[in-house]
Design a protein around this motif. Structure first.
Motif, PDB file in Angstrom:
ATOM      1  N   MET A 114       0.851  -1.166   0.000  1.00 22.52           N
ATOM      2  CA  MET A 114       0.000   0.000   0.000  1.00 22.52           C
ATOM      3  C   MET A 114       0.895   1.227   0.000  1.00 22.52           C
ATOM      4  O   MET A 114       1.853   1.293   0.744  1.00 22.52           O
ATOM      5  N   LYS A 115       0.556   2.201  -0.850  1.00 19.41           N
ATOM      6  CA  LYS A 115       1.313   3.440  -0.917  1.00 19.41           C
ATOM      7  C   LYS A 115       0.372   4.608  -0.678  1.00 19.41           C
ATOM      8  O   LYS A 115      -0.823   4.509  -0.941  1.00 19.41           O
ATOM      9  N   THR A 116       0.933   5.707  -0.183  1.00 20.78           N
ATOM     10  CA  THR A 116       0.146   6.896   0.125  1.00 20.78           C
ATOM     11  C   THR A 116       0.658   8.071  -0.687  1.00 20.78           C
ATOM     12  O   THR A 116       1.867   8.301  -0.766  1.00 20.78           O
ATOM     13  N   MET A 117      -0.282   8.798  -1.282  1.00 15.64           N
ATOM     14  CA  MET A 117       0.038  10.044  -1.995  1.00 15.64           C
ATOM     15  C   MET A 117      -1.054  11.050  -1.661  1.00 15.64           C
ATOM     16  O   MET A 117      -2.160  10.670  -1.261  1.00 15.64           O
ATOM     17  N   THR A 118      -0.740  12.323  -1.841  1.00 11.87           N
ATOM     18  CA  THR A 118      -1.737  13.358  -1.594  1.00 11.87           C
ATOM     19  C   THR A 118      -2.335  13.838  -2.910  1.00 11.87           C
ATOM     20  O   THR A 118      -1.796  13.583  -3.998  1.00 11.87           O
ATOM     21  N   CYS A 119      -3.418  14.555  -2.763  1.00 16.95           N
ATOM     22  CA  CYS A 119      -4.055  15.179  -3.925  1.00 16.95           C
ATOM     23  C   CYS A 119      -3.023  16.036  -4.668  1.00 16.95           C
ATOM     24  O   CYS A 119      -2.914  15.963  -5.893  1.00 16.95           O
ATOM     25  N   LYS A 120      -2.251  16.829  -3.935  1.00 19.09           N
ATOM     26  CA  LYS A 120      -1.226  17.676  -4.557  1.00 19.09           C
ATOM     27  C   LYS A 120      -0.179  16.845  -5.287  1.00 19.09           C
ATOM     28  O   LYS A 120       0.282  17.226  -6.362  1.00 19.09           O
ATOM     29  N   ASP A 121       0.223  15.721  -4.705  1.00 24.11           N
ATOM     30  CA  ASP A 121       1.212  14.850  -5.348  1.00 24.11           C
ATOM     31  C   ASP A 121       0.738  14.418  -6.735  1.00 24.11           C
ATOM     32  O   ASP A 121       1.538  14.171  -7.629  1.00 24.11           O
ATOM     33  N   LEU A 122      -0.584  14.324  -6.877  1.00 22.48           N
ATOM     34  CA  LEU A 122      -1.172  13.821  -8.115  1.00 22.48           C
ATOM     35  C   LEU A 122      -1.683  14.947  -9.014  1.00 22.48           C
ATOM     36  O   LEU A 122      -2.447  14.712  -9.940  1.00 22.48           O
ATOM     37  N   GLY A 123      -1.251  16.174  -8.735  1.00 24.73           N
ATOM     38  CA  GLY A 123      -1.632  17.302  -9.579  1.00 24.73           C
ATOM     39  C   GLY A 123      -2.848  18.054  -9.097  1.00 24.73           C
ATOM     40  O   GLY A 123      -3.333  18.950  -9.781  1.00 24.73           O
ATOM     41  N   GLY A 124      -3.355  17.705  -7.919  1.00 27.26           N
ATOM     42  CA  GLY A 124      -4.543  18.342  -7.380  1.00 27.26           C
ATOM     43  C   GLY A 124      -4.234  19.566  -6.548  1.00 27.26           C
ATOM     44  O   GLY A 124      -3.170  20.171  -6.676  1.00 27.26           O
ATOM     45  N   ALA A 125      -5.186  19.884  -5.658  1.00 25.18           N
ATOM     46  CA  ALA A 125      -5.120  21.173  -4.987  1.00 25.18           C
ATOM     47  C   ALA A 125      -5.088  21.116  -3.464  1.00 25.18           C
ATOM     48  O   ALA A 125      -5.069  22.158  -2.831  1.00 25.18           O
ATOM     49  N   CYS A 126      -5.073  19.928  -2.872  1.00 18.50           N
ATOM     50  CA  CYS A 126      -5.124  19.884  -1.410  1.00 18.50           C
ATOM     51  C   CYS A 126      -4.246  18.750  -0.863  1.00 18.50           C
ATOM     52  O   CYS A 126      -3.578  18.054  -1.623  1.00 18.50           O
ATOM     53  N   ASP A 127      -4.291  18.598   0.445  1.00 20.60           N
ATOM     54  CA  ASP A 127      -3.453  17.605   1.107  1.00 20.60           C
ATOM     55  C   ASP A 127      -4.206  16.322   1.469  1.00 20.60           C
ATOM     56  O   ASP A 127      -3.720  15.533   2.294  1.00 20.60           O
ATOM     57  N   ALA A 128      -5.371  16.111   0.855  1.00 21.54           N
ATOM     58  CA  ALA A 128      -6.108  14.864   1.099  1.00 21.54           C
ATOM     59  C   ALA A 128      -5.205  13.692   0.732  1.00 21.54           C
ATOM     60  O   ALA A 128      -4.478  13.744  -0.266  1.00 21.54           O
ATOM     61  N   LYS A 129      -5.235  12.638   1.556  1.00 25.37           N
ATOM     62  CA  LYS A 129      -4.365  11.482   1.333  1.00 25.37           C
ATOM     63  C   LYS A 129      -5.158  10.319   0.755  1.00 25.37           C
ATOM     64  O   LYS A 129      -6.301  10.079   1.135  1.00 25.37           O
ATOM     65  N   PHE A 130      -4.506   9.618  -0.169  1.00 19.63           N
ATOM     66  CA  PHE A 130      -5.083   8.436  -0.791  1.00 19.63           C
ATOM     67  C   PHE A 130      -4.122   7.276  -0.596  1.00 19.63           C
ATOM     68  O   PHE A 130      -2.906   7.470  -0.633  1.00 19.63           O
ATOM     69  N   GLN A 131      -4.660   6.085  -0.412  1.00 18.57           N
ATOM     70  CA  GLN A 131      -3.838   4.885  -0.292  1.00 18.57           C
ATOM     71  C   GLN A 131      -4.301   3.866  -1.312  1.00 18.57           C
ATOM     72  O   GLN A 131      -5.505   3.628  -1.461  1.00 18.57           O
ATOM     73  N   ALA A 132      -3.323   3.273  -2.005  1.00 17.65           N
ATOM     74  CA  ALA A 132      -3.635   2.277  -3.025  1.00 17.65           C
ATOM     75  C   ALA A 132      -2.430   1.369  -3.228  1.00 17.65           C
ATOM     76  O   ALA A 132      -1.305   1.714  -2.859  1.00 17.65           O
ATOM     77  N   THR A 133      -2.688   0.220  -3.833  1.00 17.76           N
ATOM     78  CA  THR A 133      -1.605  -0.723  -4.107  1.00 17.76           C
ATOM     79  C   THR A 133      -1.072  -0.584  -5.530  1.00 17.76           C
ATOM     80  O   THR A 133       0.038  -1.036  -5.804  1.00 17.76           O
ATOM     81  N   THR A 134      -1.848   0.028  -6.433  1.00 16.89           N
ATOM     82  CA  THR A 134      -1.371   0.244  -7.807  1.00 16.89           C
ATOM     83  C   THR A 134      -1.574   1.705  -8.187  1.00 16.89           C
ATOM     84  O   THR A 134      -2.426   2.406  -7.602  1.00 16.89           O
ATOM     85  N   PHE A 135      -0.817   2.141  -9.176  1.00 16.27           N
ATOM     86  CA  PHE A 135      -0.973   3.514  -9.638  1.00 16.27           C
ATOM     87  C   PHE A 135      -2.363   3.732 -10.223  1.00 16.27           C
ATOM     88  O   PHE A 135      -2.960   4.794 -10.036  1.00 16.27           O
TER      89      PHE A 135
END
Length: 79
Positions: A1-22
């Motif tokens: 499981m990996k964690t990235m934020t909305c901003k990490d993915l080109g978005g606008a906030c610090d909401a965190k997402f967790q997933a096993t695949t891109f």
């Protein structure tokens, strides 16, 4: 499981997402963005417009996608 934020993915906030695949991560980010746009969040609307501009240029979109995929791959895995 990996964690990235909305901003990490080109978005606008610090909401965190967790997933096993891109692909899962991208889907979570997309769902979040659509929810925020539905709430009339201006920062997310701006990020979506920027993304839509990239879509007019396949090379730019492909480069963006690969850059985000590489960022995902570099994220540490958590259990």
């Amino acid at each position: 499981m990996k964690t990235m934020t909305c901003k990490d993915l080109g978005g606008a906030c610090d909401a965190k997402f967790q997933a096993t695949t891109f692909e899962e991560m991208a889907e979570l980010s997309k769902k979040h963005a659509l929810e925020m746009i539905e709430k009339s969040d201006e920062a997310h609307k701006k990020a979506m417009r920027e993304m839509q501009e990239l879509m007019h240029f396949p090379q730019g979109m492909n480069a963006w996608y690969e850059n985000k995929r590489k960022a995902f791959e570099c994220c540490p895995s958590t259990n």
